[in-house]
Design a protein around this motif. Structure first.
Motif, PDB file in Angstrom:
ATOM      1  N   ILE A 125       0.847  -1.200   0.000  1.00 33.23           N
ATOM      2  CA  ILE A 125       0.000   0.000   0.000  1.00 33.23           C
ATOM      3  C   ILE A 125       0.879   1.245   0.000  1.00 33.23           C
ATOM      4  O   ILE A 125       0.595   2.224  -0.689  1.00 33.23           O
ATOM      5  N   ALA A 128       2.311   1.666  -3.393  1.00 29.01           N
ATOM      6  CA  ALA A 128       1.287   2.208  -4.300  1.00 29.01           C
ATOM      7  C   ALA A 128       1.162   3.721  -4.166  1.00 29.01           C
ATOM      8  O   ALA A 128       0.842   4.423  -5.127  1.00 29.01           O
ATOM      9  N   PRO A 132       2.238   4.321  -8.000  1.00 27.53           N
ATOM     10  CA  PRO A 132       0.965   3.664  -8.320  1.00 27.53           C
ATOM     11  C   PRO A 132       0.992   2.891  -9.632  1.00 27.53           C
ATOM     12  O   PRO A 132       0.360   1.831  -9.739  1.00 27.53           O
ATOM     13  N   LYS A 136      -0.181  -0.907 -10.241  1.00 26.60           N
ATOM     14  CA  LYS A 136      -1.297  -1.162 -11.183  1.00 26.60           C
ATOM     15  C   LYS A 136      -0.899  -2.221 -12.212  1.00 26.60           C
ATOM     16  O   LYS A 136      -1.665  -3.140 -12.512  1.00 26.60           O
TER      17      LYS A 136
ATOM     18  N   LEU B  44      -8.141  -9.142  -4.505  1.00 31.01           N
ATOM     19  CA  LEU B  44      -7.702  -8.007  -5.322  1.00 31.01           C
ATOM     20  C   LEU B  44      -8.670  -7.688  -6.452  1.00 31.01           C
ATOM     21  O   LEU B  44      -8.659  -6.592  -7.005  1.00 31.01           O
ATOM     22  N   GLU B  98      -7.368  -3.085   3.952  1.00 32.54           N
ATOM     23  CA  GLU B  98      -6.245  -3.141   3.008  1.00 32.54           C
ATOM     24  C   GLU B  98      -6.708  -2.875   1.584  1.00 32.54           C
ATOM     25  O   GLU B  98      -6.060  -2.138   0.836  1.00 32.54           O
ATOM     26  N   GLN B 101      -7.495   0.790   1.242  1.00 35.02           N
ATOM     27  CA  GLN B 101      -6.280   1.623   1.230  1.00 35.02           C
ATOM     28  C   GLN B 101      -5.565   1.509  -0.112  1.00 35.02           C
ATOM     29  O   GLN B 101      -5.113   2.507  -0.677  1.00 35.02           O
ATOM     30  N   LEU B 102      -5.499   0.278  -0.617  1.00 32.02           N
ATOM     31  CA  LEU B 102      -4.848   0.083  -1.907  1.00 32.02           C
ATOM     32  C   LEU B 102      -5.654   0.784  -3.009  1.00 32.02           C
ATOM     33  O   LEU B 102      -5.093   1.463  -3.871  1.00 32.02           O
ATOM     34  N   GLN B 105      -4.993   4.475  -2.994  1.00 38.96           N
ATOM     35  CA  GLN B 105      -3.699   4.844  -3.585  1.00 38.96           C
ATOM     36  C   GLN B 105      -3.712   4.706  -5.098  1.00 38.96           C
ATOM     37  O   GLN B 105      -3.043   5.456  -5.810  1.00 38.96           O
ATOM     38  N   LEU B 106      -4.475   3.730  -5.588  1.00 34.26           N
ATOM     39  CA  LEU B 106      -4.489   3.476  -7.032  1.00 34.26           C
ATOM     40  C   LEU B 106      -5.632   4.196  -7.726  1.00 34.26           C
ATOM     41  O   LEU B 106      -5.879   3.987  -8.912  1.00 34.26           O
ATOM     42  N   ASN B 107      -6.337   5.029  -6.989  1.00 32.28           N
ATOM     43  CA  ASN B 107      -7.428   5.813  -7.551  1.00 32.28           C
ATOM     44  C   ASN B 107      -8.528   4.930  -8.147  1.00 32.28           C
ATOM     45  O   ASN B 107      -9.029   5.171  -9.244  1.00 32.28           O
TER      46      ASN B 107
END
Lengths: 429, 151
Positions: A125, A128, A132, A136, B44, B98, B101-102, B105-107
């Motif tokens: 996290i 990221a 990012p 991705k 995921l 988690e 949050q991920l 961060q990755l929009n």
């Protein structure tokens, strides 16, 4: 005498639960134990009395990350009992579904579980947040592995389309062809992953390991081959139990495996790579050579590069299989089961996974033995930790703890399989 | 325009853990204009699911022994929501914290994201619920009807 203590309640980024205790007095380790305290799961016991056709689906439940490995080892063992050998397209499709599992498992471990150790982040996290696009792309790459398993296995986790003798059904050609372009992207992304992992900083830590893996005369191993090692081992898988032994240790609910001399041995991507480099696809060999990653590699921290190379191979192999597949094939072969003992040993993402079953006249399982890769690596992990602490005993408390956790993750231990991880205590007395 | 998405999460064989999945299943009868899916684990792939709709509602059992089983805890995802303060939701392999949050961060977080936690106490193996299903179902159903008003 120097005195300090380190305590971490739970180590993240491993599959399952366990703990590590290190006691150091002055400059000496007085105790070091890699403990697996997850309760035993009794799979070998409750397989007894079940019909042989149920075994692949039951054993797949041992692990959510590598269910294909459990299915493949068990079906090969059952086919060994039946005296049949699967060739042609079904054999290729078994390799294809294994490619999917390797891609998803390796990419998960490289980017989300292990890379944070090398980059100084607490978790993916945090990566990221700063990078990012890397995360991705990693998720996109992993997803392609999942899609192969989903398509051929019927679902991503604990697939249900694999059976003794083949598959229950084979998806249409068009469905596989849809994957091709994405797999070509994945292969390029995997090549970049090799370059990226090779650029990471590695501690100076090399040892004379016994690497053990399958070796096949014509291909990089997934499902078949002889068991070989860099120390001269070359045996049929049916001889496994004459050369490798499990022992119970008080501090672990997972059995420790040792070789005939009672010594630890090393299974997994680095072992496969060292013993089968010549069987990688030309592209996977070329990218390995480009980054200077050629056998013998004796630094376990570099397992992350071996996983990346194997991801390139898995993408390459998946493309080859799909492009050359004969789609006019029956999904399974008919056969008569018989009484007897059968052996299966396949290359799970984390290393060799051995199965042995005794099947009775009534086609029911009379006995079962399953030796997962993590229990085979456990003793070697403990030895690595001992050697690392010995060599780097003067590192600061925090740095030592960080590196020990990283060293454990070199093996991508799956404690769920071996019985879960991790609570870490380091005590400097 | 994509339909709002409801994701029911749970394991039908672990008593109260089934709450999210059972309620989502029943909602299919009452909310034809929603996409409603069931997931046994958080993984995921949720990041991809988040991209499929502007409005996503997560339904999951919330392990909470301090609240009456079957009552609801609702969280609206926004920049002020401190994810680390979200209570522990379930025993699925990747925690909701988690994945959120991920996703942040990755929009990948949808425009509107609501988490409905069903207060639960029993996560043992079995199929019994420790609360009145119909009563909790009505609470969820009535809450969802109010959603257009809370954004």
């Amino acid at each position: 005498m120097k005195s300090k203590s380190i305590k971490v309640d739970y180590l993240a980024r491993v599959e399952g639960e366990g703990s590590l205790i290190v006691n150091i007095k002055g400059n000496k380790i007085t105790d070091l134990k890699f403990k697996i305290f997850e309760p035993p799961r009794f799979f070998e016991a409750f397989l007894v009395g079940r019909h042989f056709t149920e075994v692949p689906d039951i054993t797949a439940r041992i692990c959510g990350i590598c269910p294909i490995a459990y299915q493949m080892s068990s079906i090969h063992a059952m086919e060994n009992v039946a005296g049949i050998k699967i060739e042609g397209p079904i054999r290729d499709l078994r390799r294809l579904i294994y490619c999917g599992e390797w891609i998803e498992s390796h990419v998960l471990h490289i980017y989300l579980l292990h890379a944070p150790d090398f980059l100084g982040y607490q978790d993916a996290i945090q990566i990221a947040k700063d990078y990012p696009e890397i995360v991705k792309d990693a998720l996109k790459l992993k997803k392609i592995g999942n899609e192969i398993v989903n398509l051929l296995g019927g679902r991503e986790i604990h697939p249900i389309n694999v059976r003794v003798g083949g598959f229950y059904s084979i998806p249409s050609k068009s469905e596989f062809l849809l994957l091709l372009e994405r797999l070509k992207w994945a292969r390029d992304a995997a090549i970049e992953t090799v370059r990226w992992t090779a650029s990471l900083p590695f501690p100076d830590f090399n040892f004379d390991y016994e690497f053990v893996a399958l070796r096949h005369p014509h291909e990089y191993p997934f499902n078949e081959g002889r068991l070989v090692s860099n120390k001269g081992l070359d045996i049929d898988i049916s001889e496994y139990e004459n050369y490798f032994f499990e022992e119970h240790v008080a501090h672990s609910n997972a059995l420790h495996s040792v070789n005939k001399k009672g010594e630890p041995y090393f299974v997994g991507p680095l072992a496969r790579f060292n013993l089968n480099f010549d069987k990688l696809s030309p592209l996977a060999q070329k990218i390995s050579e480009e980054v200077g990653f050629v056998p013998p590699i004796t630094n376990p921290f570099k397992s992350i590069i071996a996983r990346a190379v194997e991801t390139v191979y898995a993408c390459d192999e998946a493309i080859r299989i799909i492009e050359n597949m004969d789609w006019n094939t029956k999904p399974y072969i008919e056969f008569e089961m018989r009484e007897g003992i059968g052996y299966g040993c396949t290359e799970a993402p984390r290393g060799i996974l051995y199965h042995r079953y005794k099947v009775g006249k009534d086609n029911l399982i009379q006995s079962a033995k399953i030796v997962p890769p993590t229990s085979q690596n456990q003793k070697q992990i403990e030895k690595d930790l001992y050697e690392f602490v010995t060599k780097y005993i003067n590192l600061s408390k925090d740095e030592l703890q960080w590196k020990l956790e990283q060293a454990i993750r070199n093996y991508d231990p799956c404690i769920s399989c071996a019985t879960h991880f991790l609570k870490l205590d380091i005590i400097h007395e | 325009m994509s339909l709002p998405l409801i994701i029911g999460i749970g394991n039908e064989f672990r008593c109260d853990d089934a709450a999210g999945i059972l309620i989502a299943r029943k909602l299919k009868n009452d909310f034809q204009n929603f996409d409603i899916i069931e997931k046994t684990v958080i993984d995921l792939n949720f990041l991809d699911l988040f991209k499929t709709s502007n409005t996503v509602i997560l339904l999951d059992a919330l392990k909470n022994e301090n609240k009456e089983p079957g009552t609801l805890e609702v969280f609206v995802f926004n920049d002020n929501l401190v994810l680390n303060d979200l209570p522990y939701f379930s025993s699925h392999s990747i925690s909701l914290n988690e994945i959120l949050q991920l996703g942040k961060q990755l929009n990948c977080i949808p425009e509107k994201l609501i988490i409905i936690g069903i207060n639960s106490i029993n996560f043992q193996i079995g199929t019994e619920l420790s609360f009145n299903f119909e009563k909790t179902y009505q609470l969820v159903k009535e809450f969802i009807k109010t959603i257009p008003d809370i954004f």
